[in-house]
Design a protein around this motif. Structure first.
Motif, PDB file in Angstrom:
ATOM      1  N   MET A 207       0.886 -12.125  -1.688  1.00  0.00           N
ATOM      2  CA  MET A 207       1.508 -11.537  -0.509  1.00  0.00           C
ATOM      3  C   MET A 207       0.579 -11.549   0.693  1.00  0.00           C
ATOM      4  N   ASP A 208       1.171 -11.553   1.874  1.00  0.00           N
ATOM      5  CA  ASP A 208       0.392 -11.459   3.101  1.00  0.00           C
ATOM      6  C   ASP A 208      -0.044 -10.016   3.329  1.00  0.00           C
ATOM      7  N   LYS A 209      -1.129  -9.844   4.062  1.00  0.00           N
ATOM      8  CA  LYS A 209      -1.686  -8.500   4.223  1.00  0.00           C
ATOM      9  C   LYS A 209      -0.807  -7.577   5.052  1.00  0.00           C
ATOM     10  N   GLU A 210       0.077  -8.133   5.864  1.00  0.00           N
ATOM     11  CA  GLU A 210       0.952  -7.262   6.660  1.00  0.00           C
ATOM     12  C   GLU A 210       2.237  -6.911   5.901  1.00  0.00           C
ATOM     13  N   GLU A 211       2.376  -7.389   4.679  1.00  0.00           N
ATOM     14  CA  GLU A 211       3.547  -7.087   3.868  1.00  0.00           C
ATOM     15  C   GLU A 211       3.272  -5.862   2.990  1.00  0.00           C
ATOM     16  N   TYR A 212       4.251  -4.977   2.915  1.00  0.00           N
ATOM     17  CA  TYR A 212       4.067  -3.728   2.181  1.00  0.00           C
ATOM     18  C   TYR A 212       4.151  -3.946   0.670  1.00  0.00           C
ATOM     19  N   ILE A 213       3.278  -3.227  -0.042  1.00  0.00           N
ATOM     20  CA  ILE A 213       3.340  -3.144  -1.503  1.00  0.00           C
ATOM     21  C   ILE A 213       3.434  -1.677  -1.886  1.00  0.00           C
ATOM     22  N   LEU A 214       4.299  -1.374  -2.842  1.00  0.00           N
ATOM     23  CA  LEU A 214       4.474  -0.003  -3.321  1.00  0.00           C
ATOM     24  C   LEU A 214       4.107   0.041  -4.804  1.00  0.00           C
ATOM     25  N   PRO A 215       2.856   0.403  -5.108  1.00  0.00           N
ATOM     26  CA  PRO A 215       2.365   0.336  -6.486  1.00  0.00           C
ATOM     27  C   PRO A 215       2.592   1.629  -7.259  1.00  0.00           C
ATOM     28  N   MET A 216       2.121   1.613  -8.513  1.00  0.00           N
ATOM     29  CA  MET A 216       2.227   2.767  -9.405  1.00  0.00           C
ATOM     30  C   MET A 216       0.830   3.169  -9.880  1.00  0.00           C
ATOM     31  N   HIS A 217       0.801   4.025 -10.927  1.00  0.00           N
ATOM     32  CA  HIS A 217      -0.465   4.553 -11.430  1.00  0.00           C
ATOM     33  C   HIS A 217      -1.443   3.464 -11.860  1.00  0.00           C
ATOM     34  N   ARG A 218      -0.913   2.418 -12.484  1.00  0.00           N
ATOM     35  CA  ARG A 218      -1.781   1.452 -13.148  1.00  0.00           C
ATOM     36  C   ARG A 218      -2.003   0.190 -12.328  1.00  0.00           C
ATOM     37  N   ASN A 219      -1.892   0.332 -11.023  1.00  0.00           N
ATOM     38  CA  ASN A 219      -2.008  -0.845 -10.154  1.00  0.00           C
ATOM     39  C   ASN A 219      -3.229  -0.772  -9.250  1.00  0.00           C
ATOM     40  N   LEU A 220      -4.354  -0.359  -9.804  1.00  0.00           N
ATOM     41  CA  LEU A 220      -5.603  -0.305  -9.033  1.00  0.00           C
ATOM     42  C   LEU A 220      -5.894  -1.642  -8.365  1.00  0.00           C
ATOM     43  N   GLY A 221      -5.538  -2.741  -9.037  1.00  0.00           N
ATOM     44  CA  GLY A 221      -5.799  -4.057  -8.475  1.00  0.00           C
ATOM     45  C   GLY A 221      -5.101  -4.324  -7.158  1.00  0.00           C
TER      46      GLY A 221
ATOM     47  N   SER B  75      -5.061  10.907  -7.611  1.00  0.00           N
ATOM     48  CA  SER B  75      -4.732   9.606  -8.155  1.00  0.00           C
ATOM     49  C   SER B  75      -4.228   8.656  -7.056  1.00  0.00           C
ATOM     50  N   PHE B  76      -3.141   7.949  -7.345  1.00  0.00           N
ATOM     51  CA  PHE B  76      -2.597   6.974  -6.396  1.00  0.00           C
ATOM     52  C   PHE B  76      -1.371   7.508  -5.659  1.00  0.00           C
ATOM     53  N   HIS B  77      -1.299   8.820  -5.532  1.00  0.00           N
ATOM     54  CA  HIS B  77      -0.185   9.446  -4.811  1.00  0.00           C
ATOM     55  C   HIS B  77      -0.491   9.483  -3.314  1.00  0.00           C
ATOM     56  N   PHE B  78      -0.638   8.334  -2.717  1.00  0.00           N
ATOM     57  CA  PHE B  78      -0.909   8.299  -1.283  1.00  0.00           C
ATOM     58  C   PHE B  78      -0.494   6.946  -0.734  1.00  0.00           C
ATOM     59  N   GLY B  79      -0.423   6.869   0.562  1.00  0.00           N
ATOM     60  CA  GLY B  79      -0.169   5.614   1.233  1.00  0.00           C
ATOM     61  C   GLY B  79      -1.187   5.400   2.326  1.00  0.00           C
ATOM     62  N   THR B  80      -1.233   4.192   2.821  1.00  0.00           N
ATOM     63  CA  THR B  80      -2.100   3.875   3.950  1.00  0.00           C
ATOM     64  C   THR B  80      -1.444   2.790   4.785  1.00  0.00           C
ATOM     65  N   GLN B  81      -1.141   3.126   6.016  1.00  0.00           N
ATOM     66  CA  GLN B  81      -0.534   2.147   6.914  1.00  0.00           C
ATOM     67  C   GLN B  81      -1.507   1.012   7.238  1.00  0.00           C
ATOM     68  N   GLU B  82      -2.783   1.328   7.283  1.00  0.00           N
ATOM     69  CA  GLU B  82      -3.776   0.304   7.633  1.00  0.00           C
ATOM     70  C   GLU B  82      -3.742  -0.858   6.654  1.00  0.00           C
ATOM     71  N   TYR B  83      -3.523  -0.543   5.379  1.00  0.00           N
ATOM     72  CA  TYR B  83      -3.545  -1.581   4.351  1.00  0.00           C
ATOM     73  C   TYR B  83      -2.153  -1.886   3.797  1.00  0.00           C
ATOM     74  N   LYS B  84      -1.139  -1.305   4.412  1.00  0.00           N
ATOM     75  CA  LYS B  84       0.256  -1.561   4.041  1.00  0.00           C
ATOM     76  C   LYS B  84       0.502  -1.326   2.544  1.00  0.00           C
ATOM     77  N   VAL B  85      -0.019  -0.202   2.069  1.00  0.00           N
ATOM     78  CA  VAL B  85       0.202   0.220   0.697  1.00  0.00           C
ATOM     79  C   VAL B  85       0.860   1.597   0.720  1.00  0.00           C
ATOM     80  N   VAL B  86       1.936   1.762  -0.034  1.00  0.00           N
ATOM     81  CA  VAL B  86       2.642   3.046  -0.106  1.00  0.00           C
ATOM     82  C   VAL B  86       2.663   3.479  -1.566  1.00  0.00           C
ATOM     83  N   GLY B  87       1.856   4.495  -1.876  1.00  0.00           N
ATOM     84  CA  GLY B  87       1.732   4.937  -3.252  1.00  0.00           C
ATOM     85  C   GLY B  87       2.941   5.725  -3.732  1.00  0.00           C
ATOM     86  N   MET B  88       2.948   5.976  -5.011  1.00  0.00           N
ATOM     87  CA  MET B  88       4.080   6.572  -5.695  1.00  0.00           C
ATOM     88  C   MET B  88       4.101   8.094  -5.559  1.00  0.00           C
TER      89      MET B  88
END
Length: 658
Positions: free
Chosen positions: A59-73, A103-116
């Motif tokens: 994925m491109d860095k400006e595309e959002y990913i919404l991961p879960m607990h086991r997605n540290l990668g 844990s991973f219960h957070f998001g960050t707009q800077e890195y386009k990651v939205v946690g669970m």
């Protein structure tokens, strides 16, 4: 494990290895810290790194990913600084949630990651909303969202897939089928051969993939992303993998047969890929040692920074301040031109003018497009603004509320029409656990208004008559408006839509076509948290909102000898206690009228606040008057007895005589 090199260059092949190695080494360090009591909990993804790395790398860095607990990668591939991650896991202020979540219960707009969130399901609908925003804004992007095999049993999963398919949204739904939901094996979770088969029923392209083969994951997702960016559509991917450690470390793995652990242990994604790269002449033991040394140095350096950070300190002012995003109402004064309209017309007019004011505003709801909604509030909107912005929805309140949150995350505004306020119960989880908590947890806007046609006295029975504001005034992070007049409805709705915080906007359907008022024809706003004084008098203070205001007005008209201050609250959160206190200091007596049943309602809180803060001014007991503690009956005679109109008259006269 068979690897197909395809046309990948050497650098890409080695980079995928390094990306898998990093979360593995971090996890090994975290397990040590867990045993030392330096972090409180850990959800291990050891053995599943190929999925996170393969998807994130495609994925491109400006595309959002919404991961879960086991997605540290996902987080490490997006190159989020380890110091922030370590601070997050230690509950330090330098983390993404300022110590407010783990844990991973957070998001960050800077890195386009939205946690669970722990309720799992809502993030699937959030992905729909994010993808919808990209589609409407003409951005060629893909959104990826993760869930586990257990999460596919939740209603939100099916609602989100249905919406994505109906609207042809560019979402990749990623199922990590890791064998167990905590201790429950897949044989007790679903009764189909492949979870990817669930996509068939939604008219969705779907695949089952070896989730431990990083080249298979990366290759498939990379090809899909390139196609979906140009030709939007959803895809369902089932990644077959295994959870090598417990659901979380405390639960262990005693329930897993030894032979099953051994089988999947032999399929370790890093060891097998490492051997493949060695056969290809791209990796040797010296390089492996060098990679590990470099990553471990980074881990230790950032861990020292996080560990030296002071524990988070409690500051009550900061905690309260962060529940809502700061918002100053832009006062738009009404102009002189007026017309006499009904409350239903005022809501429609206010909504239409907000659509004109905000070209990034989307309205969603059942039957709201060509049909105009069951109350015809959006009649003609589809022609005026197009069906991209005025969207009929399937009957799936939960995923639509979540999609509204996704629109907000991706820079848009949303208004959701609940066909009836009663039906908000089907969307309750994302309202109270996602919309309400997101700003406090990680600073995310929830730029969402949920319109709530509500109320009784129209013979609609138990499922179409509730005035359920108390469900939401209880929840920090939500705002609640409840106008009684057309003028207020139009101005408050404009403010609600401007507000970046989530607003429940109650509209009493019994007032829709029975209450007329002169209303400015142009756009204007009204502030939240400011009650209005409709009548003035020295004998008693009457406080109400919604239909109760009109019942009180009728009572005062029938008893012209009563000199009362009549206060219309207009908004319930924020609540204007100052106006109530000022009036009570003058009159010495207080009666509160609400249509909702008595226990746990807004009247109880007002009464308690007055007792705590103005007790010395009272010349009699505070009276609370409300509907009966029963569901709302259908029959006219029964409903008349249920509603508090006559009981209010009796209680008012008793208190005056006290």
């Amino acid at each position: 494990m068979k690897y197909r090199r395809e046309n990948y260059d050497d650098a890409t092949l080695v980079q995928l290895y390094r990306r898998m190695l990093k979360p593995r080494l971090i996890e090994e360090k975290m397990l040590i810290l867990l045993r030392q009591g330096k972090i409180s909990k850990w959800f291990s993804g050891i053995g599943q790194e190929a999925i996170s790395i393969g998807v994130a790398s495609a994925m491109d860095k400006e595309e959002y990913i919404l991961p879960m607990h086991r997605n540290l990668g996902v987080f490490t591939t997006r190159e989020i600084p380890l110091q922030q991650l370590f601070s997050q896991w230690q509950g330090k202020a330098g983390g993404f949630t300022k110590g407010r979540d783990r844990s991973f219960h957070f998001g960050t707009q800077e890195y386009k990651v939205v946690g669970m969130i722990s309720h799992l399901g809502p993030q699937l609908g959030v992905a729909d909303g994010i993808a919808l925003a990209d589609l409407l804004q003409g951005r060629e992007r893909v959104t990826a969202v993760f869930t586990g095999e257990g999460g596919t049993s939740e209603g939100d999963f099916h609602e989100a897939l249905n919406i994505a398919s109906v609207w042809q949204l560019p979402v990749i739904f990623c199922i990590e089928n890791n064998g167990y939901g905590l201790s429950t094996p897949t044989s007790e979770q679903y009764n189909c051969k492949d979870l990817s088969d669930r996509g068939i029923g939604y008219g969705m392209e779907s695949y089952t993939i070896d989730g431990n083969n990083v080249l298979e994951v990366f290759g498939k997702v990379d090809a899909l992303c390139k196609r979906i960016r140009k030709h939007p559509q959803p895809v369902l991917l089932e990644f077959r993998t295994f959870r090598m450690r417990g659901h979380e470390e405390a639960s262990g793995t005693k329930y897993v047969p030894d032979e099953l652990m051994a089988t999947w242990g032999a399929k370790d994604p890093i060891a097998n890929y490492e051997a493949f790269l060695a056969r290809e002449g791209l990796l040797n033991s010296a390089q492996i040692d060098a990679f590990k040394s470099e990553i471990n140095s980074e881990i230790n350096e950032h861990l020292q920074f996080a560990t030296r950070e002071s524990p988070v300190s409690f500051n009550q002012s900061n905690e309260l301040k962060d529940v809502y995003k700061q918002f100053e109402v832009e006062q738009v004064a009404p102009k002189d031109k007026m017309e006499n309209i009904r409350l239903v017309d005022a809501v429609s007019q206010g909504l239409k003018q907000s659509m004109e004011a905000h070209d990034n505003l989307v309205i969603m709801g059942q039957d709201i497009a060509e049909y105009g909604g069951v109350f015809k509030i959006t009649d003609g909107f589809a022609d005026a603004f197009g069906k991209d912005r005025v969207r009929n929805t399937p009957i799936c309140e939960s995923a639509i509320v979540s999609a509204a949150m996704g629109l907000s995350i991706n820079g848009m505004k949303a208004v959701v029409e609940m066909q009836f306020a009663d039906f908000a119960s089907s969307g309750f989880n994302p309202i109270v656990n996602y919309l309400a908590k997101s700003h406090y947890r990680w600073g995310a806007n929830a730029d969402v208004v949920i319109r709530m046609p509500c109320g009784g006295d129209v013979g609609a029975g138990p499922f179409h008559s509730q005035t359920n504001e108390a469900w939401f005034t209880k929840t920090p992070g939500l705002k609640v408006a409840y106008p009684a007049f057309p003028y207020d409805a139009k101005g408050l709705l404009a403010t609600a839509i401007n507000d970046p915080n989530p607003v429940l906007f109650f509209e009493h359907k019994g007032l829709y076509r029975s209450i007329y008022q002169d209303v400015p024809t142009d756009y204007y706003t009204l502030p939240f948290g400011k009650a209005t004084l409709l009548r003035k008098g020295d004998q008693i203070t009457i406080v109400s909102y919604g239909a109760g205001v009109h019942w009180a007005l009728r009572t005062l008209e029938e008893h012209p000898d009563i000199e009362a201050d009549l206060i219309d609250l207009r908004t319930l959160m924020p609540l204007d206690m100052a106006t109530i206190y000022t009036s009570l200091e003058k009159t010495g007596k207080l009666i509160i009228l609400q249509e909702d049943s008595l226990f746990g309602g807004i009247a109880s809180d007002i009464s308690a606040l007055v007792m705590e803060n103005r007790f010395e001014y009272l010349d009699g007991p505070i009276k609370r008057v409300a509907s009966l503690e029963t569901p709302i009956p259908f029959s006219k005679n029964l409903e008349d007895g249920y509603l508090p109109k006559q009981r209010f008259v009796t209680a008012l006269l008793e208190l005056l005589a006290y």
